[in-house]
Design an enzyme around this catalytic site. Structure first.
Site, mmCIF file in Angstrom:
data_model
loop_
_atom_site.group_PDB
_atom_site.id
_atom_site.type_symbol
_atom_site.label_atom_id
_atom_site.label_comp_id
_atom_site.label_asym_id
_atom_site.label_seq_id
_atom_site.Cartn_x
_atom_site.Cartn_y
_atom_site.Cartn_z
ATOM 1 N N ARG A 136 10.360 -20.725 -3.550
ATOM 2 C CA ARG A 136 10.889 -19.431 -4.036
ATOM 3 C C ARG A 136 9.862 -18.607 -4.805
ATOM 4 N NH1 ARG A 136 15.316 -22.909 -5.597
ATOM 5 N NH2 ARG A 136 16.850 -22.968 -3.918
ATOM 6 N N LYS A 158 3.759 -5.469 0.269
ATOM 7 C CA LYS A 158 4.594 -5.635 1.459
ATOM 8 C C LYS A 158 4.100 -6.857 2.224
ATOM 9 C CE LYS A 158 6.399 -1.113 2.776
ATOM 10 N NZ LYS A 158 6.498 -0.164 3.914
ATOM 11 N N GLU A 200 -5.961 4.325 8.969
ATOM 12 C CA GLU A 200 -5.212 4.246 7.712
ATOM 13 C C GLU A 200 -5.926 5.005 6.590
ATOM 14 O OE1 GLU A 200 -2.200 3.145 7.569
ATOM 15 O OE2 GLU A 200 -1.915 1.453 8.938
ATOM 16 N N LYS A 242 -2.921 4.933 -2.531
ATOM 17 C CA LYS A 242 -1.881 3.939 -2.242
ATOM 18 C C LYS A 242 -1.312 3.365 -3.540
ATOM 19 C CE LYS A 242 0.034 0.435 0.389
ATOM 20 N NZ LYS A 242 0.129 -0.233 1.672
ATOM 21 N N GLU A 252 10.070 1.110 -1.815
ATOM 22 C CA GLU A 252 10.295 2.099 -0.762
ATOM 23 C C GLU A 252 11.735 2.575 -0.688
ATOM 24 O OE1 GLU A 252 7.865 1.547 2.717
ATOM 25 O OE2 GLU A 252 9.393 2.432 3.993
ATOM 26 N N ARG A 256 7.564 6.144 -1.157
ATOM 27 C CA ARG A 256 6.612 5.236 -0.526
ATOM 28 C C ARG A 256 6.600 5.337 0.990
ATOM 29 N NH1 ARG A 256 5.217 -1.136 -1.849
ATOM 30 N NH2 ARG A 256 3.834 -1.399 -0.069
ATOM 31 N N ASN A 260 3.922 5.646 5.722
ATOM 32 C CA ASN A 260 4.133 5.262 7.119
ATOM 33 C C ASN A 260 3.894 6.423 8.086
ATOM 34 O OD1 ASN A 260 4.948 2.523 6.660
ATOM 35 N ND2 ASN A 260 6.862 3.333 5.817
ATOM 36 N N HIS A 263 3.343 5.858 11.759
ATOM 37 C CA HIS A 263 3.712 4.469 12.049
ATOM 38 C C HIS A 263 4.965 4.331 12.913
ATOM 39 C CE1 HIS A 263 0.689 3.700 9.065
ATOM 40 N NE2 HIS A 263 0.886 2.398 9.068
ATOM 41 N N HIS A 267 4.320 2.087 15.853
ATOM 42 C CA HIS A 267 5.006 0.798 16.052
ATOM 43 C C HIS A 267 5.628 0.724 17.443
ATOM 44 C CE1 HIS A 267 5.612 -0.320 11.508
ATOM 45 N NE2 HIS A 267 4.381 -0.512 11.931
ATOM 46 N N HIS A 280 -3.068 -2.196 15.568
ATOM 47 C CA HIS A 280 -2.158 -1.425 14.719
ATOM 48 C C HIS A 280 -2.737 -0.041 14.405
ATOM 49 C CE1 HIS A 280 0.714 -0.491 11.576
ATOM 50 N NE2 HIS A 280 -0.260 -0.350 10.697
#
Lengths: 381, 381
Positions: A136, A158, A200, A242, A252, A256, A260, A263, A267, A280
């Site tokens: 955890r 992330k 990016e 960032k 997010e 935030r 993206n 993206h 994606h 990517h």
């Protein structure tokens, strides 16, 4: 052309090294940027002590940097274990993640064991999720060795793995203790990966800082040639933007999501072509062009801005046209992939669009308009 | 006998229904305890709105309660999806967890979708971890239908799956929005499971509240007979103690570990016998006896206390002797399992021991002493 005021104050960034701080209360941490950090024991001096550390890396990166990192950690951690994963986005899955858990348990690692993610974005995302989940939660450190992971994925917490039905669908927000961007590691990067990382870097201009965009227009050739001083500045400014955005909205719930930009379309290309066929950053490159066109259709930017962005993406060595995912109904294929995007709500796709150069916004768009943009932006040219 | 002052003030708890609040800042939530809550739409009235909900349950619980929960949620969520998992600890693994992700993605569930865990501890732990990880976190609600999950696992945000090398090794601290303990659902519980749940009720006495322990000695027969009023009081007091401890130490950096009284030995039995052969509560029952003996060996409690605890565990219908895991070297087998316990540090096992009735503490113990206790406490009697 009128530009929005930069989102983040433009600090002077001429030195070849820097530390950027990400401010998240008790989860705050530094991002160190310089050449030669990976093998320097001093880099790790402020980390929590523990009986053991586990370096997670891949078969491509290990021969280049594993030995120096291992040596630098040996003084601090009595036991330094290593797990080498296969290289590539195709392995960002549960089976490969489980190799990290296997190693942690086989070596008797406990709740204080520190994980080190040595590699690109896939290694960082997987190691971060393993650290978030093992017992955890155990501490971890990002050691990004690609431009893409230095300027984007290693910063902000992330973490995720892919699911056959969607990219990054299973993961956690989990912050590292430290991010180490060793500029020397970029020297070994293949040109295609360097270009993917530049996607990016470029995105931060349209969404947040057109002064940085202008600087990139002037320095893009030096960056592609691996000029260390230009690279230091590009990495530092990207990380600053960032870090500021993440500090405002860690999980997010709003702002935030502007990170993206490109993206949603990107994606869809990555998933539609099969993970790993388009990098990517390549998907993001073409995706930014598509999102810019959609912004123009909605009256938010002019054709000159779209052309200027497209030109910089092209000069970065990136695709500026989307892939054809389905010869029969290409737009339909894109829409299907985009509806499982994490930003979608109740089936409505939410796009990051440019609302005047230097400012991003989130909104939906009519399917017919999106289809038109996809048809216009996909190969053949 | 001298008892430590109770850890948590003993509130009067004579009513058949109650709401206990768990105080974790912006992650606070209520635990509602009463008969008939599951099928009442009002139970869910304060939950976040969303386009969809997903009920996760198992093939044993679904025929009993699924219909009423589904009906009660239908007014609030336009779409209510269901995934039914196979029943049992043996399925608390990645493959089964992935069935939840498959369902979420196949139904196009988004970041606002609310997950409902309808079942016992396995369903709660897996649904919670799925909620923590799907799109990096969606809201979820615990609907525990067993005594064990009502008094322990559904409260406090521990979620996890098992790994072949250790129980609950992969998971997250992730708090639900609401916990609903419907006392009526305990009516359908097989006696063996009721007894297993009583193990987690009994543990709160020695670690925190000997007045509650005395109350349990007086009411254990009524509890085994399913007396609703006694059950309401037992659940409420257990949840109060757990909520207080978790509020002090959400992520188990210290105090919270006392809730694992009996669990270090118990997990070794569960793992050593193969998950699902001993119920979790059965392992905890025998494990508490073993931990009490170890406490006595270390001079922290007297023989009378050990006998008194053993007697109550026996009256609850639980085993008071450990299983033989290895005919050749039984103590060695226990030690091997216990070294991968999450509380272990650098290979040293940390036991939750009783430092005078009503007060728990964490400490290590010499292997030789632990071996002696294992030899004395394991079958045959």
């Amino acid at each position: 052309m009128t530009s929005a005021a930069p989102l983040v104050p433009f600090a002077s960034a001429t030195a070849d090294q820097a530390t950027v701080h990400i401010d998240l209360g008790e989860r705050s941490y530094p991002i160190r940027i310089a050449a030669g950090l990976l093998g320097d024991a001093a880099t790790y001096a402020a980390l929590p002590k523990a009986a053991s550390a586990l370096i997670v890396t891949n078969t491509t990166v290990a021969p280049l940097y594993l030995q120096q990192v291992r040596a630098a950690l040996a003084g601090r951690y009595p036991q330094v274990h290593v797990v080498e994963l296969p290289d590539g986005e195709a392995y960002k899955d549960w089976q490969t993640l489980n190799l990290i858990f296997d190693a942690l348990l086989q070596h008797g690692c406990d709740r204080k064991t520190v994980l080190f993610a040595l590699g690109g974005g896939v290694i960082g995302d997987m190691t971060g999720f393993a650290a978030a989940s093992y017992m955890r939660g155990v501490p971890f450190v990002q050691l990004p060795t690609t431009l893409l992971s230095q300027v984007d994925s290693s910063v902000g917490g992330k973490t995720a793995i892919n699911h056959p039905l969607g990219k990054n669908m299973v993961g956690a927000f989990y912050q590292p203790q430290l991010v180490v961007c060793d500029l020397a590691s970029l020297d070994s990067l293949p040109p295609r990966e360097l270009s993917a990382g530049l996607a990016e870097v470029i995105k931060y201009g349209p969404i947040a800082d057109m002064a940085f965009f202008e600087w990139l227009e002037l320095h893009i050739d030096r960056l592609r040639a691996g000029d260390r001083t230009a690279m230091a500045q590009a990495v530092k400014r990207s990380v600053e933007i960032k870090a500021w955005v993440v500090s405002q909205d860690e999980k997010e719930t709003g702002l935030r999501a502007v990170l993206n930009f490109g993206h949603t379309f990107g994606h869809a290309i990555e998933a539609g072509m099969g993970y790993g066929n388009w990098l990517h950053g390549e998907g993001v490159g073409a995706g930014m062009v598509m999102a810019a066109h959609l912004s123009q259709e909605l009256g938010m930017v002019d054709a000159a801005f779209v052309a200027r962005l497209t030109r910089l993406i092209e000069r970065a060595g990136l695709p500026t046209r989307g892939a054809v995912l389905d010869a029969q109904d290409n737009a339909g294929a894109y829409l299907e992939h985009m509806r499982v995007d994490k930003k979608a709500e109740a089936g409505e796709i939410r796009f990051v669009l440019i609302d005047g150069p230097g400012k991003a916004t989130m909104r939906g768009a009519p399917d017919a308009l999106v289809r038109q943009v996809i048809d216009r932006c996909c190969a053949p040219a």
